[in-house]
Design a protein around this motif. Structure first.
Motif, PDB file in Angstrom:
ATOM      1  N   ILE A  90     -56.110  15.911 118.078  1.00  0.00           N
ATOM      2  CA  ILE A  90     -56.015  15.290 119.397  1.00  0.00           C
ATOM      3  C   ILE A  90     -57.332  14.176 119.080  1.00  0.00           C
ATOM      4  CG2 ILE A  90     -56.232  15.040 122.036  1.00  0.00           C
ATOM      5  CD1 ILE A  90     -54.606  18.433 121.869  1.00  0.00           C
ATOM      6  N   LYS A  91     -57.081  12.553 119.394  1.00  0.00           N
ATOM      7  CA  LYS A  91     -58.475  11.988 119.384  1.00  0.00           C
ATOM      8  C   LYS A  91     -58.234  11.928 120.727  1.00  0.00           C
ATOM      9  CE  LYS A  91     -55.985   9.595 115.869  1.00  0.00           C
ATOM     10  NZ  LYS A  91     -55.991   8.378 114.399  1.00  0.00           N
ATOM     11  N   SER A  92     -59.617  11.634 120.863  1.00  0.00           N
ATOM     12  CA  SER A  92     -60.552  11.124 122.226  1.00  0.00           C
ATOM     13  C   SER A  92     -60.065   9.912 122.685  1.00  0.00           C
ATOM     14  CB  SER A  92     -61.945  11.088 121.833  1.00  0.00           C
ATOM     15  OG  SER A  92     -62.810  11.198 122.689  1.00  0.00           O
ATOM     16  N   GLN A  93     -60.241   9.799 123.303  1.00  0.00           N
ATOM     17  CA  GLN A  93     -60.080   8.524 124.090  1.00  0.00           C
ATOM     18  C   GLN A  93     -60.824   7.631 123.909  1.00  0.00           C
ATOM     19  OE1 GLN A  93     -57.316   8.664 127.651  1.00  0.00           O
ATOM     20  NE2 GLN A  93     -55.849   9.217 126.818  1.00  0.00           N
ATOM     21  N   LEU A  94     -62.656   8.225 124.592  1.00  0.00           N
ATOM     22  CA  LEU A  94     -63.695   8.362 124.386  1.00  0.00           C
ATOM     23  C   LEU A  94     -64.468   7.954 122.923  1.00  0.00           C
ATOM     24  CD1 LEU A  94     -64.819   9.874 127.303  1.00  0.00           C
ATOM     25  CD2 LEU A  94     -63.261   7.514 127.382  1.00  0.00           C
ATOM     26  N   ASP A  95     -65.503   8.972 122.349  1.00  0.00           N
ATOM     27  CA  ASP A  95     -65.961   8.470 120.680  1.00  0.00           C
ATOM     28  C   ASP A  95     -66.181   9.971 120.257  1.00  0.00           C
ATOM     29  OD1 ASP A  95     -67.360   5.783 121.052  1.00  0.00           O
ATOM     30  OD2 ASP A  95     -68.634   6.463 122.246  1.00  0.00           O
ATOM     31  N   GLY A  96     -65.638  11.109 121.222  1.00  0.00           N
ATOM     32  CA  GLY A  96     -65.662  12.739 120.965  1.00  0.00           C
ATOM     33  C   GLY A  96     -65.550  13.571 122.036  1.00  0.00           C
ATOM     34  N   PHE A  97     -65.657  14.539 121.755  1.00  0.00           N
ATOM     35  CA  PHE A  97     -65.522  15.882 122.705  1.00  0.00           C
ATOM     36  C   PHE A  97     -66.455  17.038 122.386  1.00  0.00           C
ATOM     37  CE2 PHE A  97     -61.412  15.001 121.055  1.00  0.00           C
ATOM     38  CZ  PHE A  97     -60.199  14.880 122.154  1.00  0.00           C
ATOM     39  N   ILE A  98     -67.277  16.934 123.015  1.00  0.00           N
ATOM     40  CA  ILE A  98     -68.147  18.143 123.086  1.00  0.00           C
ATOM     41  C   ILE A  98     -68.021  19.676 124.102  1.00  0.00           C
ATOM     42  CG2 ILE A  98     -68.694  17.762 125.754  1.00  0.00           C
ATOM     43  CD1 ILE A  98     -71.701  17.853 124.411  1.00  0.00           C
ATOM     44  N   LEU A  99     -67.832  21.084 123.363  1.00  0.00           N
ATOM     45  CA  LEU A  99     -67.484  22.243 123.772  1.00  0.00           C
ATOM     46  C   LEU A  99     -68.556  22.485 124.322  1.00  0.00           C
ATOM     47  CD1 LEU A  99     -65.370  24.480 123.229  1.00  0.00           C
ATOM     48  CD2 LEU A  99     -66.084  24.757 121.090  1.00  0.00           C
ATOM     49  N   PHE A 100     -68.218  23.543 125.085  1.00  0.00           N
ATOM     50  CA  PHE A 100     -69.511  24.323 125.972  1.00  0.00           C
ATOM     51  C   PHE A 100     -69.036  25.834 125.876  1.00  0.00           C
ATOM     52  CE2 PHE A 100     -70.392  20.399 128.273  1.00  0.00           C
ATOM     53  CZ  PHE A 100     -71.740  20.276 128.207  1.00  0.00           C
ATOM     54  N   ASP A 101     -69.598  27.145 125.534  1.00  0.00           N
ATOM     55  CA  ASP A 101     -69.911  28.003 125.529  1.00  0.00           C
ATOM     56  C   ASP A 101     -70.084  27.995 126.743  1.00  0.00           C
ATOM     57  OD1 ASP A 101     -68.153  29.141 123.091  1.00  0.00           O
ATOM     58  OD2 ASP A 101     -70.054  29.095 122.470  1.00  0.00           O
ATOM     59  N   ILE A 102     -69.664  29.699 128.369  1.00  0.00           N
ATOM     60  CA  ILE A 102     -69.895  29.349 128.630  1.00  0.00           C
ATOM     61  C   ILE A 102     -69.590  30.940 129.988  1.00  0.00           C
ATOM     62  CG2 ILE A 102     -69.975  26.737 130.188  1.00  0.00           C
ATOM     63  CD1 ILE A 102     -67.932  27.425 131.578  1.00  0.00           C
TER      64      ILE A 102
END
Length: 215
Positions: A109-121
């Motif tokens: 899946i390509k980001s519609q912005l510049d990229g993805f960020i993943l958080f562990d919460i």
């Protein structure tokens, strides 16, 4: 004799007219009194109804479970910190344990912005009522501009992302992941949606994540 008869007749007629007039006045007075009494009764009845409605409204208001936001804003949290949320839904804690930038494409899946960020919460319910995880997640966003809008969780779009879902009982906690699209930036802000805060629905909680910490 005729004169006496006429005089007596005139007296009888006068007496009759006086009695009739007196009765009319009494009837008019009684009618007026009835009208006044009815108006007074209507006013009292209306007053009772209004008081009854006010009492009912007050009872309704007293039965509502209003939620006053008393927890202070937390605006300078970083990775590893726990934020305390005080909302109209209830109170809960969110701990941001890690962050990772994933690049412009993840799982095809390509980001519609510049990229993805993943958080562990980790989310913990600190209130005395059940909380829906979905209600908590939709109130969170990530942005690189503290004065602008942000982007919400998209974990449902990825197979390997352990999204959070379900119901949290009081004192129950759940760990999972939060992923969203981002622009390239030096730092990112994970926070409560500003619109919810401005509407009085929650205190503001903000984590600041440096891009170097998320690599």
């Amino acid at each position: 004799m005729k004169k006496i008869t006429l005089i007596l007749t005139a007296l009888l007629i006068s007496t009759f007219m006086l009695v009739a007039c007196s009765e009319d006045k009494d009837e008019t007075k009684e009618s007026d009194n009835n009208v006044v009494n009815e108006e007074n009764n209507d006013g009292k009845d209306n007053e009772k109804v209004e008081k009854g409605d006010d009492s009912k409204n007050n009872d309704d208001d007293s039965g509502k479970s209003t939620s006053e936001i008393t927890t202070e804003d937390q605006l300078d949290l970083t990775l590893g910190d726990t934020g305390k949320f005080d909302t109209t839904l209830g109170t809960y804690e969110v701990t941001l344990t890690s962050a990772k930038l994933l690049g412009s494409e993840y799982e095809g899946i390509k980001s519609q912005l510049d990229g993805f960020i993943l958080f562990d919460i980790k989310v913990k319910n600190t209130s005395n009522v059940d909380l829906e995880i979905d209600d908590i997640l939709v109130s969170l966003e990530v942005t690189d501009n503290p004065d602008g809008s942000g982007f919400g969780d998209a974990s449902a779009a990825f197979d390997s992302v352990e999204g959070l879902t379900g119901t949290l009982k009081p004192d129950e906690e759940l760990s999972g992941q939060f992923i969203t699209e981002v622009y390239d930036a030096d730092k990112y802000y994970f926070r409560t949606l500003s619109g919810i805060v401005e509407g009085g629905g929650s205190n503001q909680v903000i984590w600041t994540i440096l891009a170097d910490e998320a690599k």
